[in-house]
Motif scaffolding. Structure first.
Motif, PDB file in Angstrom:
ATOM      1  N   PRO A   1       0.838  -1.198   0.000  1.00 21.97           N
ATOM      2  CA  PRO A   1       0.000   0.000   0.000  1.00 21.97           C
ATOM      3  C   PRO A   1       0.877   1.254   0.000  1.00 21.97           C
ATOM      4  N   ALA A   2       0.298   2.383  -0.350  1.00 22.77           N
ATOM      5  CA  ALA A   2       1.050   3.633  -0.491  1.00 22.77           C
ATOM      6  C   ALA A   2       1.755   4.038   0.804  1.00 22.77           C
ATOM      7  N   LYS A   3       1.097   3.864   1.937  1.00 21.84           N
ATOM      8  CA  LYS A   3       1.718   4.236   3.216  1.00 21.84           C
ATOM      9  C   LYS A   3       2.969   3.409   3.490  1.00 21.84           C
ATOM     10  N   ALA A   4       2.890   2.122   3.206  1.00 21.11           N
ATOM     11  CA  ALA A   4       4.042   1.248   3.433  1.00 21.11           C
ATOM     12  C   ALA A   4       5.190   1.627   2.498  1.00 21.11           C
ATOM     13  N   ARG A   5       4.865   1.990   1.262  1.00 17.67           N
ATOM     14  CA  ARG A   5       5.924   2.414   0.327  1.00 17.67           C
ATOM     15  C   ARG A   5       6.572   3.711   0.801  1.00 17.67           C
ATOM     16  N   ALA A   6       5.776   4.603   1.354  1.00 19.71           N
ATOM     17  CA  ALA A   6       6.335   5.858   1.871  1.00 19.71           C
ATOM     18  C   ALA A   6       7.271   5.575   3.038  1.00 19.71           C
ATOM     19  N   ARG A   7       6.860   4.692   3.942  1.00 20.64           N
ATOM     20  CA  ARG A   7       7.740   4.303   5.059  1.00 20.64           C
ATOM     21  C   ARG A   7       8.994   3.630   4.553  1.00 20.64           C
ATOM     22  N   LEU A   8       8.834   2.779   3.543  1.00 21.85           N
ATOM     23  CA  LEU A   8       9.985   2.086   2.969  1.00 21.85           C
ATOM     24  C   LEU A   8      10.963   3.083   2.364  1.00 21.85           C
ATOM     25  N   GLY A   9      10.458   4.122   1.732  1.00 15.64           N
ATOM     26  CA  GLY A   9      11.335   5.140   1.153  1.00 15.64           C
ATOM     27  C   GLY A   9      12.185   5.822   2.203  1.00 15.64           C
ATOM     28  N   VAL A  10      11.569   6.163   3.329  1.00 14.36           N
ATOM     29  CA  VAL A  10      12.300   6.818   4.414  1.00 14.36           C
ATOM     30  C   VAL A  10      13.309   5.846   5.025  1.00 14.36           C
ATOM     31  N   MET A  11      12.898   4.603   5.242  1.00 14.26           N
ATOM     32  CA  MET A  11      13.793   3.605   5.821  1.00 14.26           C
ATOM     33  C   MET A  11      14.984   3.332   4.902  1.00 14.26           C
ATOM     34  N   THR A  12      14.726   3.268   3.614  1.00 19.91           N
ATOM     35  CA  THR A  12      15.793   2.983   2.659  1.00 19.91           C
ATOM     36  C   THR A  12      16.788   4.132   2.605  1.00 19.91           C
ATOM     37  N   LEU A  13      16.295   5.333   2.613  1.00 20.59           N
ATOM     38  CA  LEU A  13      17.182   6.493   2.624  1.00 20.59           C
ATOM     39  C   LEU A  13      18.071   6.471   3.869  1.00 20.59           C
ATOM     40  N   ARG A  14      17.499   6.107   4.997  1.00 19.20           N
ATOM     41  CA  ARG A  14      18.264   6.007   6.238  1.00 19.20           C
ATOM     42  C   ARG A  14      19.319   4.897   6.129  1.00 19.20           C
ATOM     43  N   GLU A  15      18.951   3.758   5.551  1.00 21.27           N
ATOM     44  CA  GLU A  15      19.899   2.650   5.389  1.00 21.27           C
ATOM     45  C   GLU A  15      21.039   3.028   4.446  1.00 21.27           C
ATOM     46  N   ILE A  16      20.720   3.724   3.377  1.00 24.52           N
ATOM     47  CA  ILE A  16      21.764   4.150   2.440  1.00 24.52           C
ATOM     48  C   ILE A  16      22.728   5.096   3.147  1.00 24.52           C
ATOM     49  N   GLY A  17      22.203   5.983   3.964  1.00 29.72           N
ATOM     50  CA  GLY A  17      23.046   6.899   4.725  1.00 29.72           C
ATOM     51  C   GLY A  17      23.935   6.164   5.716  1.00 29.72           C
TER      52      GLY A  17
END
Length: 146
Positions: free
Chosen positions: A31-47
């Protein structure tokens, strides 16, 4: 030796492609909310990965650093298969972060398509999280938040 290096790169590219196709299907089904959370989590992991000494080995145990490639994508892929949604999100974000760093500056042409695919997914996740942030900001400015 160059032939062996090319063969290793081709095998790795094939493995990343196989894992990516499953990861991409999972992201698409979210769902869109989960994708939005995933985007933030992924950005944090890349950092977090970029702060480590070897970003492409992020998620790899220190004793296993001399393998042809790190274990971060395998760990992330296994977690992404979890029935627990939180573990699956964390696994996907780990996989995307490690795959991004592993394929980023690769001189091997067989790995470059995987980097473009990872960039496409990261762009889609960034847009999905940006839309949610914009919606929250707009809601906060409206009278509904008061």
């Amino acid at each position: 030796m160059q032939i062996v290096t090319r063969i290793i790169a081709m095998v790795r590219a094939r493995q990343l492609q196989r894992q990516f196709s499953q990861i991409d299907r999972t992201i698409t089904a979210m769902p869109a909310k989960a994708r939005a959370r995933l985007g933030v989590m992924t950005l944090r992991e890349i950092g977090q990965a970029s702060k480590s000494e070897f970003p492409h080995l992020y998620g790899t145990e220190p004793g296993a650093r001399y393998l042809p490639w790190g274990q971060g994508t395998d760990v992330g892929f296994n977690r992404a298969q979890s029935d627990n949604p939180e573990v699956a999100l964390r696994g996907i974000s780990l996989w995307l972060a490690v795959a991004y760093h592993e394929t980023k500056d690769s001189p091997h042409t067989s790995v470059q398509p995987q980097h473009r695919q990872v960039l496409r997914v990261l762009r889609e996740l960034r847009d999905a999280s940006g839309e949610q942030v914009d919606a929250v900001a707009q809601w906060m400015r409206s009278g509904a938040a008061a």
